[in-house]
Design an enzyme around this catalytic site. Structure first.
Site, short mmCIF file in Angstrom:
data_model
loop_
_atom_site.label_atom_id
_atom_site.label_comp_id
_atom_site.label_asym_id
_atom_site.label_seq_id
_atom_site.Cartn_x
_atom_site.Cartn_y
_atom_site.Cartn_z
N LYS A 54 0.84 -1.20 0.00
CA LYS A 54 0.00 0.00 0.00
C LYS A 54 0.87 1.25 0.00
O LYS A 54 0.59 2.22 -0.71
CB LYS A 54 -0.94 0.00 1.22
CG LYS A 54 -2.05 -1.04 1.09
CD LYS A 54 -2.88 -1.22 2.37
CE LYS A 54 -3.87 -2.36 2.19
NZ LYS A 54 -4.67 -2.65 3.39
N GLN A 98 -4.62 -1.41 9.58
CA GLN A 98 -4.57 -2.74 8.97
C GLN A 98 -5.16 -3.78 9.93
O GLN A 98 -4.85 -3.80 11.11
CB GLN A 98 -3.11 -3.09 8.62
CG GLN A 98 -2.94 -4.36 7.82
CD GLN A 98 -3.55 -4.31 6.42
OE1 GLN A 98 -3.63 -3.25 5.80
NE2 GLN A 98 -4.01 -5.44 5.93
N ASP A 121 -10.86 2.90 4.12
CA ASP A 121 -11.18 1.46 3.98
C ASP A 121 -12.68 1.24 3.84
O ASP A 121 -13.11 0.15 3.44
CB ASP A 121 -10.71 0.70 5.23
CG ASP A 121 -9.40 -0.04 4.99
OD1 ASP A 121 -9.18 -0.49 3.86
OD2 ASP A 121 -8.63 -0.17 5.96
N1 GUN Z 1 -7.02 -6.86 6.21
C1 GUN Z 1 -7.41 -7.61 5.15
N2 GUN Z 1 -7.93 -6.85 4.19
C2 GUN Z 1 -7.88 -5.59 4.63
C3 GUN Z 1 -8.26 -4.33 4.07
O1 GUN Z 1 -8.77 -4.22 2.95
N3 GUN Z 1 -8.02 -3.25 4.85
C4 GUN Z 1 -7.47 -3.35 6.08
N4 GUN Z 1 -7.30 -2.23 6.78
N5 GUN Z 1 -7.11 -4.47 6.63
C5 GUN Z 1 -7.31 -5.59 5.90
#
Ligand code: GUN
Length: 283
Positions: A54, A98, A121
């Protein structure tokens, strides 16, 4: 092989190049780069890779990322304080925590602490609720990316029978809502569904997010269907999807590979949400 491969990497690259133009225009107009804060608590190996990807993607499109790596024993109050600081910081347009978080931290209250307009998100109850109501919102990134991949085939979604396997808050539920918004007839199947094959066999569009390696086999797929595989299951040798690719590709009309399908789109949609919210709140 019968199925056409849906190249998520290529679709994501195209989206990212458009986002780069928007991010540059923002910088020129506002005198600063769009800012995304990424918080990782603990040392989950998969999460570290996702966060690294990311951050690299932010760099590529000209978004300023700030990464916060906190130890797994971090207290919930410390995390809350960090979110409050970032909420109040005008140069932080988006905040991402996350998941998964360590067990002693209440993930729901952490996600609710993020200002909805910085919730890139799309996990905050306000964004999830607005998605349900069909109001403008920051949609969850993975399902939004899946919709874009389905659109990239050129096959209309309206009127199709879409089956989603999985009912998580992150993928399954928002996926079903987005498909409904696109006028599909939607069925949600999950781990307790009886005779799941009789349901998946009816799917013109099949989105699989169960988290079980190669759960969907070729005999579960309707000939010509669009198959979107959200799975990322680490095997000894490689990454496996939730769909048995070799079998499914003999039956489906279109299929996403793993890796190189949904994964790159999740990140592109995250960047998209970050650019969108920055533009909206600095108009
Ligand atoms: N863990 C698994 N997928 C995601 C996501 O799309 N965003 C976040 N923040 N954590 C995750």
């Amino acid at each position: 092989m019968r199925a056409k491969i849906i190249d998520g990497k290529a679709v994501a690259t195209q989206i990212r190049s458009q986002l780069k133009v928007r991010a540059e225009a923002f910088s020129a107009r506002c005198g600063r780069r769009i800012g995304l804060a990424v918080i990782l608590v603990g040392d989950n190996a998969a999460s570290k890779i996702y966060v690294r990807n990311k951050i690299a993607a932010c760099e590529e499109v000209g978004i300023q990322s700030a990464a916060y790596y906190l130890p797994s024993e971090t207290e919930e109050t410390k995390l809350t304080e960090l979110i409050d600081t970032l909420n109040a910081d005008n140069s932080t347009d988006g905040i991402l925590v996350q998941l998964p978080l360590p067990k002693h931290i209440n993930a729901r209250s952490i996600l609710e602490r993020i200002l909805p307009q910085k919730d890139v998100d799309g996990f905050h109850a306000i964004n999830a609720g607005n998605l349900l109501l069909g109001n403008p919102c920051l949609p969850a990134c993975t399902p939004h990316g899946c919709i874009e991949l389905i659109r990239s085939t050129g096959v209309p979604i309206a009127g199709k029978h879409a089956v989603v396997i999985g009912r998580s808050n992150i993928v399954g539920k928002p996926m079903a809502l987005l498909l409904l918004q696109n006028d599909a007839t939607v069925t949600v199947a999950h781990s307790r569904t009886q005779d799941i094959k009789s349901i998946t066999k009816q799917a013109d569009i099949l989105v699989v997010a169960v988290g079980i390696k190669e759960f969907v086999t070729g005999d579960m797929i309707k000939p010509g269907a669009i198959v979107i595989d959200v799975g990322m299951n680490r095997g000894e040798d490689k990454l496996y999807g939730d769909v048995c690719f070799d079998e499914a590709a003999q039956v489906a009309g279109y299929i996403t590979p793993v890796p190189g399908g949904v994964g790159p789109m999740t990140i592109a949609m995250l960047l998209g949400n970050t650019v969108t919210t920055a533009e909206m709140h600095n108009a």
